[in-house]
Design an enzyme around this catalytic site. Sequence first.
Site, mmCIF file in Angstrom:
data_model
loop_
_atom_site.group_PDB
_atom_site.id
_atom_site.type_symbol
_atom_site.label_atom_id
_atom_site.label_comp_id
_atom_site.label_asym_id
_atom_site.label_seq_id
_atom_site.Cartn_x
_atom_site.Cartn_y
_atom_site.Cartn_z
ATOM 1 N N HIS A 235 -1.338 45.567 59.394
ATOM 2 C CA HIS A 235 -0.902 46.959 59.310
ATOM 3 C C HIS A 235 0.572 47.094 59.669
ATOM 4 C CE1 HIS A 235 -2.321 50.943 58.417
ATOM 5 N NE2 HIS A 235 -1.735 51.432 59.494
ATOM 6 N N ARG A 238 2.463 46.423 56.634
ATOM 7 C CA ARG A 238 2.420 47.602 55.750
ATOM 8 C C ARG A 238 3.459 48.623 56.217
ATOM 9 N NH1 ARG A 238 -0.785 51.063 52.408
ATOM 10 N NH2 ARG A 238 -1.313 53.084 53.360
ATOM 11 N N TYR A 270 7.359 58.084 58.808
ATOM 12 C CA TYR A 270 8.385 57.064 58.621
ATOM 13 C C TYR A 270 9.801 57.625 58.648
ATOM 14 C CZ TYR A 270 4.515 54.075 57.415
ATOM 15 O OH TYR A 270 3.347 53.363 57.478
#
Length: 297
Positions: A235, A238, A270
């Site tokens: 993850h 990712r 993000y």
Amino acid sequence: MSPDDRALVDRFCDMLAAEAGASRHTLAAYRGDLAAAAAVLGSLGAADAEALKALGGQWTALAAATVARRSSALRRFYGFLVEEGLRADDPSDGLPRPKVKRPLPRLLSTEEVAAMLSDAAERAVAGAPLARRNHALLELLYGSGLRASELVSLPRRSVRRSDPFLILRGKGEKERLVPISDAAHRAIANWLDGADDSPWLFPGGRGPLSRVRLFQIVRAMAARVGIAPERVSPHVLRHAFATHLLEGGADLRTLQALLGHADIATTQIYTHVDSRRLVELVNERHPLARRHRGESD
């Protein structure tokens, strides 16, 4: 859970599967949360607002995220009962609404990921089958931003050398296009050249590679280049894919599509990663900024 409550939960989950496209993992989570509430309430279908308000008091020892998830499941459940005419009222107003702060993702720098990829590529050149497999795994995790569950469940036929992308059925059973880099194509071709015949792109035992084994492989690859293993997981890679794309100029809508997020609010986490770059982007690209510099449109 009583037979009557179980019947209501079954109808609710049937609706989630048919109308919302909920995955079996999501349905299992809903069933678990509703069963936990039923164990305290005694009856889900007959519980009133006071009973649900008292339920919040039973959850004081739970994490805020767990309370928020259980409250959300109950609100959706009672909303469904009202919509279906199975209840005249919705008693869920008394449920707690804890504020949950979304944790920021752990980050890897581009240099750290590059070191992992370089080491994996060098080991793959030596020709060991597992080294070739690990290189292909890493190229797909970082190069395409796949979830661990999506990666390990890829059929062998899903990646074709002539296609720059694959069609993936991801979270919530939703399909999306996932780009595959030239480097990933080469790594996959190298892995499959001489690999045992299997219906899975990355087999493990009698079925596909497990997520636990993938986790172990990624951490071992990080440790080999001097990165603390506890900082790395599928993850995290990712997250690195998303973070580095955003730093490179990708917009949030494109990132949302690539990651397979249903809600852009999930993608917006993000935007914290490089606020300085975002300010510079506004100063460079906004029409008013260009006018201040005396440039024409």
